[in-house]
Design an enzyme around this catalytic site. Sequence first.
Site, PDB file in Angstrom:
ATOM      1  N   ASN A 174      13.891 -11.719 -14.025  1.00 49.95           N
ATOM      2  CA  ASN A 174      14.886 -11.855 -12.949  1.00 49.95           C
ATOM      3  C   ASN A 174      15.608 -10.555 -12.620  1.00 49.95           C
ATOM      4  O   ASN A 174      16.780 -10.570 -12.256  1.00 49.95           O
ATOM      5  CB  ASN A 174      15.926 -12.942 -13.291  1.00 49.95           C
ATOM      6  CG  ASN A 174      15.276 -14.292 -13.494  1.00 49.95           C
ATOM      7  OD1 ASN A 174      14.358 -14.643 -12.751  1.00 49.95           O
ATOM      8  ND2 ASN A 174      15.708 -15.015 -14.509  1.00 49.95           N
ATOM      9  N   ARG A 175      14.894  -9.439 -12.794  1.00 49.21           N
ATOM     10  CA  ARG A 175      15.476  -8.121 -12.471  1.00 49.21           C
ATOM     11  C   ARG A 175      16.663  -7.758 -13.366  1.00 49.21           C
ATOM     12  O   ARG A 175      17.407  -6.833 -13.075  1.00 49.21           O
ATOM     13  CB  ARG A 175      15.936  -8.040 -11.007  1.00 49.21           C
ATOM     14  CG  ARG A 175      14.831  -8.311  -9.983  1.00 49.21           C
ATOM     15  CD  ARG A 175      13.960  -7.085  -9.788  1.00 49.21           C
ATOM     16  NE  ARG A 175      13.011  -7.231  -8.699  1.00 49.21           N
ATOM     17  CZ  ARG A 175      11.755  -7.677  -8.838  1.00 49.21           C
ATOM     18  NH1 ARG A 175      11.306  -8.037 -10.025  1.00 49.21           N
ATOM     19  NH2 ARG A 175      10.958  -7.751  -7.793  1.00 49.21           N
ATOM     20  N   LEU A 176      16.855  -8.530 -14.439  1.00 46.30           N
ATOM     21  CA  LEU A 176      17.994  -8.241 -15.327  1.00 46.30           C
ATOM     22  C   LEU A 176      17.518  -7.334 -16.461  1.00 46.30           C
ATOM     23  O   LEU A 176      17.555  -7.685 -17.640  1.00 46.30           O
ATOM     24  CB  LEU A 176      18.602  -9.556 -15.841  1.00 46.30           C
ATOM     25  CG  LEU A 176      19.205 -10.403 -14.714  1.00 46.30           C
ATOM     26  CD1 LEU A 176      19.653 -11.759 -15.236  1.00 46.30           C
ATOM     27  CD2 LEU A 176      20.387  -9.657 -14.072  1.00 46.30           C
ATOM     28  N   HIS A 177      17.045  -6.170 -16.044  1.00 47.19           N
ATOM     29  CA  HIS A 177      16.424  -5.249 -16.989  1.00 47.19           C
ATOM     30  C   HIS A 177      17.458  -4.631 -17.934  1.00 47.19           C
ATOM     31  O   HIS A 177      18.654  -4.635 -17.656  1.00 47.19           O
ATOM     32  CB  HIS A 177      15.719  -4.126 -16.215  1.00 47.19           C
ATOM     33  CG  HIS A 177      14.894  -4.639 -15.079  1.00 47.19           C
ATOM     34  ND1 HIS A 177      13.863  -5.525 -15.259  1.00 47.19           N
ATOM     35  CD2 HIS A 177      14.960  -4.408 -13.739  1.00 47.19           C
ATOM     36  CE1 HIS A 177      13.322  -5.815 -14.079  1.00 47.19           C
ATOM     37  NE2 HIS A 177      13.980  -5.154 -13.146  1.00 47.19           N
TER      38      HIS A 177
END
Length: 196
Positions: A174-177
């Site tokens: 979810n792009r929560l790198h």
Amino acid sequence: MTDHDLVDDPLAQLRTWLDDARAATEQPLAMTLATATPDGTPSARVVLLRGLDEHGLTFFTNRTSRKGYELRLNPRAAVAMHWWELGRQVRVEGVVEEVSMDESTAYWETRPRGSQIAAWASAQSQLLVDRAELDARVADVEKRFAGGEVPLPPFWGGYRIVPESVELWIHRDNRLHDRFRYAREGTGWRGERLAP
Ligand SMILES: Cc1cc2nc3c(=O)[nH]c(=O)nc-3n(C[C@H](O)[C@H](O)[C@H](O)COP(=O)(O)O)c2cc1C
């Protein structure tokens, strides 16, 4: 050690990542190198990472190329490496120094003869009239060094990027790198987490 926490030494972590990349990818050593003119006009190209130790990241090139010219006038660079299969990116920024002639020679001697001839023949980044001009230069160089060793050209060698900052990036859902940025502090590193 997990990838999802700060580490003490980001360059040691990068060495581990390179080992992983060697096992997982076709071309683990490609890095995008950004340089800039003194007035700040940037340029970028891919080069191969040929050395990594506690002093920095080394690559080799023609010193009279566009990047060589920019580094002479403005010895700073940024690089980015990405390994899709591993979901990892690294960014490094720092000052650039020329590596010694001995170190350049040691690497030069590992290069295939064809690459050595090409380095002599190609005035990297200069205009060519056509392909035939390059072929003719290659033929000239082959004649010049026929039957002998091809020496290190005086205009060719290594550069070392001495990192002032390193960012390690790890893909997460979810792009929560995860992003960890490290800056030099004394003889060690100070790390902080950045929002993705
Ligand atoms: C995968 C890959 C690896 C490359 N490795 C190097 C390298 O190690 N050294 C180099 O001078 N050019 C390398 N090149 C060529 C550069 O991208 C670039 O075309 C060349 O260095 C001239 O750049 P400049 O005109 O900005 O100086 C590589 C290109 C690719 C696609």
